[in-house]
Motif scaffolding. Structure first.
Motif, PDB file in Angstrom:
ATOM      1  N   ALA A 160       0.838  -1.202   0.000  1.00 14.56           N
ATOM      2  CA  ALA A 160       0.000   0.000   0.000  1.00 14.56           C
ATOM      3  C   ALA A 160       0.870   1.248   0.000  1.00 14.56           C
ATOM      4  O   ALA A 160       0.602   2.215  -0.737  1.00 14.56           O
ATOM      5  N   TRP A 161       1.913   1.255   0.812  1.00 18.03           N
ATOM      6  CA  TRP A 161       2.828   2.399   0.898  1.00 18.03           C
ATOM      7  C   TRP A 161       3.484   2.685  -0.451  1.00 18.03           C
ATOM      8  O   TRP A 161       3.585   3.837  -0.876  1.00 18.03           O
ATOM      9  N   MET A 162       3.911   1.646  -1.149  1.00 19.94           N
ATOM     10  CA  MET A 162       4.581   1.833  -2.434  1.00 19.94           C
ATOM     11  C   MET A 162       3.644   2.432  -3.477  1.00 19.94           C
ATOM     12  O   MET A 162       4.093   3.073  -4.429  1.00 19.94           O
ATOM     13  N   GLY A 163       2.343   2.234  -3.299  1.00 18.98           N
ATOM     14  CA  GLY A 163       1.392   2.759  -4.264  1.00 18.98           C
ATOM     15  C   GLY A 163       0.921   4.170  -3.985  1.00 18.98           C
ATOM     16  O   GLY A 163       0.141   4.722  -4.769  1.00 18.98           O
ATOM     17  N   LEU A 164       1.356   4.768  -2.875  1.00 22.62           N
ATOM     18  CA  LEU A 164       0.904   6.106  -2.500  1.00 22.62           C
ATOM     19  C   LEU A 164       1.859   7.181  -2.989  1.00 22.62           C
ATOM     20  O   LEU A 164       3.073   6.963  -3.077  1.00 22.62           O
ATOM     21  N   ARG A 169       1.621   9.729   1.626  1.00 20.25           N
ATOM     22  CA  ARG A 169       2.610   9.178   2.551  1.00 20.25           C
ATOM     23  C   ARG A 169       2.847  10.139   3.722  1.00 20.25           C
ATOM     24  O   ARG A 169       2.936   9.710   4.880  1.00 20.25           O
ATOM     25  N   LYS A 170       2.934  11.412   3.409  1.00 23.00           N
ATOM     26  CA  LYS A 170       3.153  12.401   4.467  1.00 23.00           C
ATOM     27  C   LYS A 170       1.977  12.414   5.439  1.00 23.00           C
ATOM     28  O   LYS A 170       2.170  12.507   6.662  1.00 23.00           O
ATOM     29  N   GLU A 171       0.754  12.315   4.912  1.00 22.94           N
ATOM     30  CA  GLU A 171      -0.425  12.325   5.789  1.00 22.94           C
ATOM     31  C   GLU A 171      -0.449  11.090   6.683  1.00 22.94           C
ATOM     32  O   GLU A 171      -0.737  11.188   7.882  1.00 22.94           O
ATOM     33  N   TRP A 172      -0.136   9.935   6.121  1.00 20.36           N
ATOM     34  CA  TRP A 172      -0.132   8.703   6.914  1.00 20.36           C
ATOM     35  C   TRP A 172       0.931   8.783   8.012  1.00 20.36           C
ATOM     36  O   TRP A 172       0.690   8.414   9.153  1.00 20.36           O
ATOM     37  N   GLY A 194     -11.256  -8.914  -5.283  1.00 21.71           N
ATOM     38  CA  GLY A 194     -11.356  -8.533  -6.688  1.00 21.71           C
ATOM     39  C   GLY A 194     -11.557  -7.050  -6.917  1.00 21.71           C
ATOM     40  O   GLY A 194     -11.893  -6.619  -8.025  1.00 21.71           O
ATOM     41  N   SER A 195     -11.337  -6.244  -5.874  1.00 16.00           N
ATOM     42  CA  SER A 195     -11.653  -4.815  -5.949  1.00 16.00           C
ATOM     43  C   SER A 195     -10.589  -3.964  -6.622  1.00 16.00           C
ATOM     44  O   SER A 195     -10.821  -2.787  -6.895  1.00 16.00           O
ATOM     45  N   GLY A 196      -9.420  -4.524  -6.883  1.00 17.27           N
ATOM     46  CA  GLY A 196      -8.328  -3.734  -7.431  1.00 17.27           C
ATOM     47  C   GLY A 196      -7.470  -3.066  -6.374  1.00 17.27           C
ATOM     48  O   GLY A 196      -6.488  -2.392  -6.702  1.00 17.27           O
ATOM     49  N   ARG A 197      -7.823  -3.223  -5.105  1.00 16.51           N
ATOM     50  CA  ARG A 197      -6.991  -2.703  -4.035  1.00 16.51           C
ATOM     51  C   ARG A 197      -5.705  -3.530  -3.940  1.00 16.51           C
ATOM     52  O   ARG A 197      -5.648  -4.658  -4.439  1.00 16.51           O
ATOM     53  N   VAL A 219      -6.836   1.465   1.847  1.00 15.78           N
ATOM     54  CA  VAL A 219      -6.359   2.753   2.346  1.00 15.78           C
ATOM     55  C   VAL A 219      -7.248   3.866   1.805  1.00 15.78           C
ATOM     56  O   VAL A 219      -7.799   3.748   0.706  1.00 15.78           O
ATOM     57  N   PRO A 220      -7.410   4.953   2.571  1.00 10.46           N
ATOM     58  CA  PRO A 220      -8.364   5.993   2.170  1.00 10.46           C
ATOM     59  C   PRO A 220      -7.811   6.977   1.141  1.00 10.46           C
ATOM     60  O   PRO A 220      -8.498   7.931   0.801  1.00 10.46           O
ATOM     61  N   TRP A 221      -6.587   6.756   0.652  1.00 11.48           N
ATOM     62  CA  TRP A 221      -5.996   7.665  -0.323  1.00 11.48           C
ATOM     63  C   TRP A 221      -5.842   6.963  -1.655  1.00 11.48           C
ATOM     64  O   TRP A 221      -5.578   5.760  -1.707  1.00 11.48           O
ATOM     65  N   PRO A 222      -5.993   7.677  -2.762  1.00 10.58           N
ATOM     66  CA  PRO A 222      -5.832   7.026  -4.070  1.00 10.58           C
ATOM     67  C   PRO A 222      -4.395   6.598  -4.290  1.00 10.58           C
ATOM     68  O   PRO A 222      -3.461   7.286  -3.890  1.00 10.58           O
ATOM     69  N   THR A 223      -4.259   5.423  -4.884  1.00  9.84           N
ATOM     70  CA  THR A 223      -2.916   4.944  -5.241  1.00  9.84           C
ATOM     71  C   THR A 223      -2.578   5.426  -6.639  1.00  9.84           C
ATOM     72  O   THR A 223      -3.466   5.776  -7.426  1.00  9.84           O
ATOM     73  N   ARG A 224      -1.299   5.436  -6.896  1.00 10.52           N
ATOM     74  CA  ARG A 224      -0.832   5.905  -8.199  1.00 10.52           C
ATOM     75  C   ARG A 224      -1.272   4.955  -9.284  1.00 10.52           C
ATOM     76  O   ARG A 224      -1.346   3.753  -9.073  1.00 10.52           O
TER      77      ARG A 224
END
Length: 224
Positions: A160-164, A169-172, A194-197, A219-224
């Motif tokens: 999850a971290w790598m995708g932010l 990342r700063k907010e987390w 199957g959600s793509g998360r 995670v509540p933030w969009p990933t890249r």
């Protein structure tokens, strides 16, 4: 960014403080392990190209992001605490994370620690996660020791971290890497998986079959 691939395969050691008479609650230990991984990834010693851990973190991420959880008590825990690393305390749990080491190059004070003995109980069902809180959902159909599950949620937090992006990342980090680990409702799991998360699929070295989907990171933030 993941660094160039090294010829040496590294592993991330995590040590759980498990006293015989006062073991931590299972969920507390899992959440502490996931947070410990994030704390190490965000530490300036890991992120700064001149940092003491930067080179080994990059080399580790150039391969499988393997993590091994061992347990320590008493003098073992004190000796483990003397080695360079970061201890994360979370409610009843303490987990110490160390910079990655070569797969066959464990320091003796960590190599002597046991991988077994990480079966932990849950004194009471954990409450529902808070609204907007990152959640690492465990596959309800898999049975894993706490040590195995700690490694899996560590993978989930890591992916999850790598995708932010930098802002997320700063907010987390500003929220002290607040997160929850929960077992998914069996009826909800197929949609989650199957959600793509971000999804963790286990390599199958221990306990469960290769390719098993173990964790979904919500995670509540969009990933890249």
């Amino acid at each position: 960014m993941i660094g160039a691939v090294s010829s040496i395969e590294y592993v991330l050691p995590l040590v759980a403080h498990i006293e015989k008479d006062e073991p931590p609650a299972r969920t507390d230990a899992l959440e502490a392990a996931a947070r410990a991984v994030l704390v190490l990834l965000a530490d300036v010693r890991s992120t700064d190209p001149e940092g003491d851990w930067h080179e080994v973190v990059e080399a580790w991420q150039g391969h499988r992001i393997r993590k091994v959880v061992r347990r320590a008590r008493g003098g073992e825990w004190r000796r483990a605490g003397a080695l360079p690393g970061i201890t994360v305390a979370h409610r009843t749990a303490e987990v110490r994370v160390y910079p990655p080491i070569p797969l066959d190059g464990w320091p003796k004070d960590l190599a002597r620690l046991q991988v077994s003995g990480t079966d932990l109980d849950e004194p009471a069902p954990p409450p529902a996660a808070d609204p907007g809180q990152p959640v690492l959902w465990l596959n309800p159909s898999l049975e894993m020791t706490a040590g195995k599950a700690m490694a899996q949620v560590g993978h989930g937090a890591h992916i999850a971290w790598m995708g932010l992006g930098p802002g997320a990342r700063k907010e987390w980090a500003a929220r002290d890497f607040d997160l929850a680990v929960r077992v998914a409702d069996p009826a909800a799991w197929p949609a989650l998986a199957g959600s793509g998360r971000p999804v963790v699929r286990d390599a199958g070295f221990t306990e469960i079959a290769p390719g098993s989907c173990t964790v979904v990171a919500d995670v509540p933030w969009p990933t890249r």
